[in-house]
Design a protein around this motif. Sequence first.
Motif, short mmCIF file in Angstrom:
data_model
loop_
_atom_site.label_atom_id
_atom_site.label_comp_id
_atom_site.label_asym_id
_atom_site.label_seq_id
_atom_site.Cartn_x
_atom_site.Cartn_y
_atom_site.Cartn_z
N ALA A 19 -27.94 -2.88 43.26
CA ALA A 19 -28.23 -2.70 41.84
C ALA A 19 -29.49 -3.47 41.43
O ALA A 19 -30.26 -3.02 40.58
N LEU A 20 -29.69 -4.63 42.05
CA LEU A 20 -30.87 -5.43 41.74
C LEU A 20 -32.14 -4.84 42.34
O LEU A 20 -33.21 -4.87 41.71
N PHE A 21 -32.02 -4.30 43.56
CA PHE A 21 -33.19 -3.80 44.29
C PHE A 21 -32.89 -2.41 44.85
O PHE A 21 -32.77 -2.22 46.06
N PRO A 22 -32.75 -1.41 43.97
CA PRO A 22 -32.31 -0.08 44.42
C PRO A 22 -33.26 0.53 45.44
O PRO A 22 -34.48 0.46 45.30
N GLY A 23 -32.66 1.10 46.49
CA GLY A 23 -33.44 1.77 47.52
C GLY A 23 -34.12 0.84 48.51
O GLY A 23 -34.90 1.29 49.35
N ARG A 24 -33.80 -0.46 48.44
CA ARG A 24 -34.49 -1.41 49.31
C ARG A 24 -33.54 -2.26 50.17
O ARG A 24 -34.00 -3.10 50.93
N ILE A 25 -32.23 -2.05 50.08
CA ILE A 25 -31.28 -2.95 50.72
C ILE A 25 -30.72 -2.36 52.02
O ILE A 25 -30.26 -1.22 52.05
#
Length: 331
Positions: free
Chosen positions: A96-102
Amino acid sequence: MTAYSLLDLVPVTQGGSVSQSLANAADLARHAEAEGYTRYWMAEHHGMPGIASAATAVVIAHVGAATSTIRVGAGGIMLPNHAPLVIAEQFGTLDALFPGRIDLGLGRAPGSDGRVARAMRRDLQTSSEAFPQEVIELQSYFADDGQTGIHAVPGGGAKPELWILGSSLFGAQLAAALGLPYAFASHFAPGALDEALDIYRRQFRPSAVLDRPHAMAGFNVFAAPTQGEAELLASSMQQTFVALRTTGTGIRMPPPVPGYLDTIPPQARAMLDHVLSATSIGTPDKVRDDLAAFIARTGVDEVMLTSSIYDHAARKRSISIAADAMRHLAA
């Protein structure tokens, strides 16, 4: 084109501090982002004085906030240490904090010795055996499909990229059965690399995640303008491996020692030659040639580079040299 990514063990150096190590991690991730690395991973280890990434999800949030495009994640989370619901909540929050990057790499080792593992209040007899079922449970929380009867909040509907990690054949078989990407820890346990990759590719079953195998392998780089300087830089990691095999928990990363390999007994030298066989120590040309040979041998889709060097500036330079080598190979 073979992608290249970075594994950072967030080393705590002799004379340094955890605060400095965490600041270095953010700086290193920004540097890797600028150099075109696909992802930045850190690993869960406990009770080790030389590694500052025990609270892995917290450090991922720290690095995610310091970067903007590079994927950030765990390589990996040792799932037997945790209830899958807790990991779903943690990585649902990160997504949720870094969408698409985790990214969420999952391993079944404890990341510690038995004493520390018991202190984490996990059942040492059954937790590693339950690893496949717990991976499936974790997938269910993210899918929010109702199979567990519990909604992970956050977590339900999150889409971190799941990987199976391994240093033996078990992980290869599980990744193939679940149709997930697979990362092999050849940067410190290279013995079963070729057989594991073969099993993963032959047994792979397409899934909603992947329609074909996607394999990554770890590779150490100690790069410098001269061969002599590269060998000196590598001596810090060599010392930590010898200490780890001697003490079981290791030490804070020591400064480099000239001629270190000439000071250790033959048994220790043979151990280093084995565990660090997926390694390049040398000039930019040598690093490029060694990486080319490793990629040709393994056929991996991605190389997870690690460059554990005592001096932060020298480490950043080594990472840049490795990136230059990978770009050259892709040209």
